[in-house]
Design a protein around this motif. Structure first.
Motif, PDB file in Angstrom:
ATOM      1  N   VAL A   1      11.084  -5.779  -3.330  1.00 40.54           N
ATOM      2  CA  VAL A   1      11.868  -4.744  -2.646  1.00 40.54           C
ATOM      3  C   VAL A   1      10.890  -3.633  -2.254  1.00 40.54           C
ATOM      4  O   VAL A   1      10.625  -2.699  -3.024  1.00 40.54           O
ATOM      5  CB  VAL A   1      12.980  -4.191  -3.549  1.00 40.54           C
ATOM      6  CG1 VAL A   1      13.835  -3.170  -2.794  1.00 40.54           C
ATOM      7  CG2 VAL A   1      13.849  -5.340  -4.091  1.00 40.54           C
ATOM      8  N   PRO A   2      10.253  -3.723  -1.076  1.00 39.99           N
ATOM      9  CA  PRO A   2       9.221  -2.737  -0.700  1.00 39.99           C
ATOM     10  C   PRO A   2       9.837  -1.385  -0.340  1.00 39.99           C
ATOM     11  O   PRO A   2      10.873  -1.315   0.326  1.00 39.99           O
ATOM     12  CB  PRO A   2       8.553  -3.399   0.494  1.00 39.99           C
ATOM     13  CG  PRO A   2       9.616  -4.266   1.085  1.00 39.99           C
ATOM     14  CD  PRO A   2      10.439  -4.765  -0.049  1.00 39.99           C
ATOM     15  N   LYS A   3       9.184  -0.308  -0.800  1.00 37.39           N
ATOM     16  CA  LYS A   3       9.612   1.053  -0.471  1.00 37.39           C
ATOM     17  C   LYS A   3       8.787   1.627   0.676  1.00 37.39           C
ATOM     18  O   LYS A   3       9.242   2.539   1.383  1.00 37.39           O
ATOM     19  CB  LYS A   3       9.477   1.939  -1.703  1.00 37.39           C
ATOM     20  CG  LYS A   3      10.287   1.474  -2.901  1.00 37.39           C
ATOM     21  CD  LYS A   3      11.783   1.413  -2.601  1.00 37.39           C
ATOM     22  CE  LYS A   3      12.562   0.993  -3.838  1.00 37.39           C
ATOM     23  NZ  LYS A   3      14.024   0.928  -3.571  1.00 37.39           N
ATOM     24  N   VAL A   4       7.573   1.111   0.784  1.00 35.68           N
ATOM     25  CA  VAL A   4       6.657   1.553   1.843  1.00 35.68           C
ATOM     26  C   VAL A   4       6.034   0.316   2.466  1.00 35.68           C
ATOM     27  O   VAL A   4       6.215  -0.805   1.984  1.00 35.68           O
ATOM     28  CB  VAL A   4       5.548   2.464   1.267  1.00 35.68           C
ATOM     29  CG1 VAL A   4       6.143   3.764   0.729  1.00 35.68           C
ATOM     30  CG2 VAL A   4       4.776   1.736   0.180  1.00 35.68           C
ATOM     31  N   ASN A   5       5.281   0.526   3.507  1.00 36.10           N
ATOM     32  CA  ASN A   5       4.564  -0.585   4.100  1.00 36.10           C
ATOM     33  C   ASN A   5       3.524  -1.116   3.111  1.00 36.10           C
ATOM     34  O   ASN A   5       2.747  -0.342   2.538  1.00 36.10           O
ATOM     35  CB  ASN A   5       3.888  -0.157   5.406  1.00 36.10           C
ATOM     36  CG  ASN A   5       4.897   0.147   6.480  1.00 36.10           C
ATOM     37  OD1 ASN A   5       5.989  -0.402   6.488  1.00 36.10           O
ATOM     38  ND2 ASN A   5       4.539   1.056   7.410  1.00 36.10           N
ATOM     39  N   LEU A   6       3.546  -2.456   2.948  1.00 33.85           N
ATOM     40  CA  LEU A   6       2.647  -3.102   1.982  1.00 33.85           C
ATOM     41  C   LEU A   6       1.870  -4.218   2.654  1.00 33.85           C
ATOM     42  O   LEU A   6       2.354  -4.849   3.611  1.00 33.85           O
ATOM     43  CB  LEU A   6       3.430  -3.701   0.807  1.00 33.85           C
ATOM     44  CG  LEU A   6       4.193  -2.739  -0.109  1.00 33.85           C
ATOM     45  CD1 LEU A   6       4.984  -3.514  -1.142  1.00 33.85           C
ATOM     46  CD2 LEU A   6       3.212  -1.782  -0.806  1.00 33.85           C
ATOM     47  N   THR A   7       0.675  -4.446   2.138  1.00 33.92           N
ATOM     48  CA  THR A   7      -0.074  -5.662   2.474  1.00 33.92           C
ATOM     49  C   THR A   7      -0.126  -6.504   1.206  1.00 33.92           C
ATOM     50  O   THR A   7      -0.764  -6.120   0.220  1.00 33.92           O
ATOM     51  CB  THR A   7      -1.483  -5.336   2.953  1.00 33.92           C
ATOM     52  OG1 THR A   7      -1.399  -4.550   4.149  1.00 33.92           O
ATOM     53  CG2 THR A   7      -2.255  -6.613   3.229  1.00 33.92           C
ATOM     54  N   VAL A   8       0.577  -7.639   1.217  1.00 35.13           N
ATOM     55  CA  VAL A   8       0.707  -8.497   0.023  1.00 35.13           C
ATOM     56  C   VAL A   8      -0.206  -9.697   0.182  1.00 35.13           C
ATOM     57  O   VAL A   8      -0.227 -10.349   1.238  1.00 35.13           O
ATOM     58  CB  VAL A   8       2.157  -8.964  -0.185  1.00 35.13           C
ATOM     59  CG1 VAL A   8       2.262  -9.830  -1.415  1.00 35.13           C
ATOM     60  CG2 VAL A   8       3.075  -7.749  -0.299  1.00 35.13           C
ATOM     61  N   SER A   9      -0.979  -9.954  -0.866  1.00 36.89           N
ATOM     62  CA  SER A   9      -1.905 -11.092  -0.854  1.00 36.89           C
ATOM     63  C   SER A   9      -1.391 -12.213  -1.768  1.00 36.89           C
ATOM     64  O   SER A   9      -0.892 -11.959  -2.867  1.00 36.89           O
ATOM     65  CB  SER A   9      -3.296 -10.654  -1.333  1.00 36.89           C
ATOM     66  OG  SER A   9      -3.848  -9.718  -0.452  1.00 36.89           O
ATOM     67  N   CYS A  10      -1.579 -13.454  -1.277  1.00 37.38           N
ATOM     68  CA  CYS A  10      -1.295 -14.665  -2.085  1.00 37.38           C
ATOM     69  C   CYS A  10      -2.638 -15.317  -2.359  1.00 37.38           C
ATOM     70  O   CYS A  10      -3.313 -15.784  -1.434  1.00 37.38           O
ATOM     71  CB  CYS A  10      -0.365 -15.614  -1.341  1.00 37.38           C
ATOM     72  SG  CYS A  10      -0.170 -17.244  -2.141  1.00 37.38           S
ATOM     73  N   MET A  11      -3.048 -15.340  -3.629  1.00 38.42           N
ATOM     74  CA  MET A  11      -4.319 -15.964  -3.991  1.00 38.42           C
ATOM     75  C   MET A  11      -4.032 -17.190  -4.859  1.00 38.42           C
ATOM     76  O   MET A  11      -3.338 -17.092  -5.878  1.00 38.42           O
ATOM     77  CB  MET A  11      -5.200 -14.987  -4.755  1.00 38.42           C
ATOM     78  CG  MET A  11      -6.603 -15.564  -5.051  1.00 38.42           C
ATOM     79  SD  MET A  11      -7.702 -14.392  -5.878  1.00 38.42           S
ATOM     80  CE  MET A  11      -6.919 -14.315  -7.482  1.00 38.42           C
ATOM     81  N   VAL A  12      -4.532 -18.343  -4.413  1.00 44.36           N
ATOM     82  CA  VAL A  12      -4.340 -19.592  -5.169  1.00 44.36           C
ATOM     83  C   VAL A  12      -5.702 -20.158  -5.518  1.00 44.36           C
ATOM     84  O   VAL A  12      -6.685 -19.995  -4.784  1.00 44.36           O
ATOM     85  CB  VAL A  12      -3.531 -20.614  -4.341  1.00 44.36           C
ATOM     86  CG1 VAL A  12      -2.091 -20.167  -4.197  1.00 44.36           C
ATOM     87  CG2 VAL A  12      -4.158 -20.834  -2.980  1.00 44.36           C
ATOM     88  N   SER A  13      -5.753 -20.857  -6.651  1.00 46.38           N
ATOM     89  CA  SER A  13      -7.036 -21.401  -7.110  1.00 46.38           C
ATOM     90  C   SER A  13      -6.805 -22.624  -7.982  1.00 46.38           C
ATOM     91  O   SER A  13      -5.739 -22.812  -8.578  1.00 46.38           O
ATOM     92  CB  SER A  13      -7.805 -20.331  -7.908  1.00 46.38           C
ATOM     93  OG  SER A  13      -7.074 -19.954  -9.064  1.00 46.38           O
ATOM     94  N   ASN A  14      -7.806 -23.500  -8.018  1.00 45.94           N
ATOM     95  CA  ASN A  14      -7.869 -24.593  -8.984  1.00 45.94           C
ATOM     96  C   ASN A  14      -9.322 -24.782  -9.371  1.00 45.94           C
ATOM     97  O   ASN A  14     -10.170 -23.947  -9.044  1.00 45.94           O
ATOM     98  CB  ASN A  14      -7.232 -25.881  -8.428  1.00 45.94           C
ATOM     99  CG  ASN A  14      -7.949 -26.412  -7.195  1.00 45.94           C
ATOM    100  OD1 ASN A  14      -9.062 -25.967  -6.868  1.00 45.94           O
ATOM    101  ND2 ASN A  14      -7.323 -27.346  -6.491  1.00 45.94           N
ATOM    102  N   ALA A  15      -9.630 -25.875 -10.055  1.00 46.69           N
ATOM    103  CA  ALA A  15     -10.990 -26.076 -10.561  1.00 46.69           C
ATOM    104  C   ALA A  15     -12.010 -26.214  -9.449  1.00 46.69           C
ATOM    105  O   ALA A  15     -13.215 -26.084  -9.692  1.00 46.69           O
ATOM    106  CB  ALA A  15     -11.025 -27.308 -11.468  1.00 46.69           C
ATOM    107  N   LEU A  16     -11.554 -26.487  -8.231  1.00 49.11           N
ATOM    108  CA  LEU A  16     -12.482 -26.729  -7.125  1.00 49.11           C
ATOM    109  C   LEU A  16     -12.690 -25.501  -6.232  1.00 49.11           C
ATOM    110  O   LEU A  16     -13.538 -25.541  -5.336  1.00 49.11           O
ATOM    111  CB  LEU A  16     -11.992 -27.915  -6.287  1.00 49.11           C
ATOM    112  CG  LEU A  16     -11.836 -29.253  -7.050  1.00 49.11           C
ATOM    113  CD1 LEU A  16     -11.320 -30.329  -6.112  1.00 49.11           C
ATOM    114  CD2 LEU A  16     -13.164 -29.678  -7.671  1.00 49.11           C
TER     115      LEU A  16
END
Length: 560
Positions: A455-470
């Motif tokens: 529920v953003p109150k202000v402008n946001l920059t949201v990051s999705c970071m995914v990782s595995n062993a490689l």
């Protein structure tokens, strides 16, 4: 004297008037017999004297009319004879000694008559008896089988031999039948014997022999059937396998040797891979836990005649399967991969492949691996009752890739961000913000979508970071607060498709602006380069680095 002279005179006179002819009466041995006088046509009123005699001079009894009969003192008859009212002679318990001619002499008022009667005694023979019986016959050899005997008969009985209910006829060579009749001196009864000599053939196995007693006064009487063992030498040897093929490695194979002689041999020789194996008191030999090395020809023969033999071929089926890979195999996304199968078999095998529960129409071969190619592969090879299965597990690995990062509103006007990811092992996610709800879809074929509700109150920059062993990767998205979105609420309610169009136009417009900016920057850079600004290498490097960062930011960010 007076009566004697008178009778002599009458007899002499009557000889001219005597009726010739001899009557016969048959009596059963031991029974009472009645011998009629002139067939019973003479009565006491018509005669003055009756005399019964035998063989002309043997007097039995004399009866004068009006007086009792006078019985002779003959020991054979004095207690066994009597006379009837019709002047017939009665003899009790007749024997063979009574088989003779009895004469009834009748003296009438004016003549003398004699009526001779022949008494014939019969007796039914005894049941047939088998004696001197042998147990075996040899083919081609004349053998005395048995003697058939019956006794106590009159007249003598006849004996006939039968084989399988067919009468045997003596030919003096292959069949000889010797019959004999002997009369008992005391009883006068006959005993008949018949000796059978017979030359057997192979077909006489289980043949039934009987003798039959035949007599004129009785029905035919058969002996109990006789069964003989027929012996003959072996002419042929046969070898067979008790258990039916196909045979595979690890089986037991039993060979059975048989000879057509009787009795069959008690011992045999088995030839196993050229080696003699003599078996006593048995006709079988078992090969245990056979292998492909047992494939070949096997033979058996008689112990006392090795030339009389028979052979048989045995094939042991085998199936060896090897895959070029086994166990767990790990490959990188996009690589090529191929499996080969090596089959060694005694025949033509059938090969099939499966992946999980699905049949494959060819062996696994991939020019460019995908995550969906991961799984357990099964190779099934079958032939002649044999079946081999080989498996391996293919694992396609790859570093995470974010295929898409999107945002949307739920029914409660919250922002739902979706990060669509591919990779193996399964990537983990880390959001740059905290949300009210974090969720993910099922991980299938290397794909998973992570979701977060905010529920953003202000402008946001949201990051999705995914990782595995490689490796790891991240991607960002701009999210505006809810009140800015409310200005478009009515339009969104009227036409949801218009919102999507505006979104698409905005994205396209943003891309165009980004391209124009990049073009201007590039133009300025080239202008400075032509003016000799290349002398300051550090400044050029900095400008290139700033241009690269600007390009990455433009490609990673999108305002909606």
């Amino acid at each position: 004297m007076h009566w004697t002279a008178f009778l002599t005179c009458l007899l002499t006179v009557s000889l001219m008037n005597q009726v010739s002819g001899l009557e016969t009466v048959t009596g059963k041995y031991g029974d009472t017999v009645e011998i009629p006088c002139n067939n019973g046509r003479i009565t006491e009123k018509a005669v003055t004297l009756v005399k019964w005699k035998y063989n002309n001079d043997g007097n039995i009894l004399v009866k004068q009319i009006g007086q009792n009969a006078s019985i002779t003192e003959d020991e054979n008859y004095k207690n066994r004879v009597s006379i009837k009212n019709d002047l017939g002679l009665i003899i009790k318990q007749v024997t063979m000694a009574d088989q003779k001619t009895f004469t009834c002499m009748v003296v009438g008022t004016g003549d003398i008559f004699e009526y001779p009667v022949q008494l014939v005694i019969y007796k039914v023979p005894s049941q047939p008896q088998i004696t001197n019986q042998t147990t075996t016959m040899a083919v081609g050899k004349l053998t005395k089988l048995a003697q058939c005997r019956t006794e106590g008969a009159n007249p003598a009985a006849n004996i006939t031999w039968f084989k399988n209910k067919t009468p045997l006829m003596a030919d003096g060579a292959a069949i000889k039948i010797t019959a004999a009749v002997v009369v008992d001196k005391e009883t006068g009864l006959s005993a008949t014997t018949s000796d059978l000599e017979y030359t057997a053939v192979k077909e006489d196995i289980d043949a039934s022999f009987t003798c039959q007693v035949q007599h004129i006064r009785s029905a035919n009487m058969d002996s109990s059937p006789l069964i003989f063992t027929v012996n003959y030498p072996t002419e042929k040897v046969s070898l067979q396998m008790v258990s039916q093929g196909p045979f595979k490695e690890g089986d037991n194979v039993t060979l059975k040797c048989m000879a057509d002689g009787n009795p069959p041999p008690s011992s045999y020789i088995f030839y196993v891979k050229g080696e003699k194996k003599t078996v006593e008191n048995s006709n079988t030999y078992t090969l245990t836990n056979v292998t492909r090395a047992n494939t070949g020809e096997y033979k058996c023969s008689l112990v006392n005649n090795e030339d009389m033999a028979e052979s048989v071929s045995i094939t042991v089926e085998y199936l060896d399967v090897a895959l070029s890979t086994a166990g767990r195999v790990s490959k990188r996304l996009g690589e090529s991969f191929e499996v080969t199968v090596d089959v060694k078999a005694s025949g033509t095998p059938q090969i099939s492949w499966r992946k999980g529960n699905n049949d494959l129409n060819r062996l696994p071969k991939f020019d460019k691996l995908k995550y969906s190619d991961s799984g357990v592969y099964e190779c099934v090879v079958s032939m002649a009752g044999l079946k081999k299965t080989q498996t391996f597990e293919l694992i396609v690995q790859g570093s995470p890739v974010i295929k898409g990062l999107t945002k949307a509103r739920d029914g409660n006007k919250n922002k739902v961000l979706s990060c669509e990811v591919e990779g193996f092992p399964k990537p983990t996610v880390q959001w740059s913000v905290n949300g009210t709800k974090v969720d993910e879809t099922a991980y299938v074929d290397g794909k998973v979508t992570y979701k977060i509700t905010i529920v953003p109150k202000v402008n946001l920059t949201v990051s999705c970071m995914v990782s595995n062993a490689l490796g790891s990767v991240n991607k960002s998205i701009d999210v505006s607060p809810l009140f800015e979105d409310q200005t478009f609420a009515k339009q969104d309610l009227k036409n949801d498709k218009s919102d999507q169009t505006v979104l698409a136009v905005g994205i396209v417009f943003g891309l165009i602006v980004a391209l124009i900016v990049m073009g201007v920057v590039y133009w300025l850079y080239m202008k400075k380069f032509r003016q000799g600004s290349w002398k300051t290498g550090e400044k050029e490097d900095g400008s290139a680095e700033e241009s690269k960062k600007l390009e990455e930011n433009q490609s990673q960010k999108a305002d909606v």
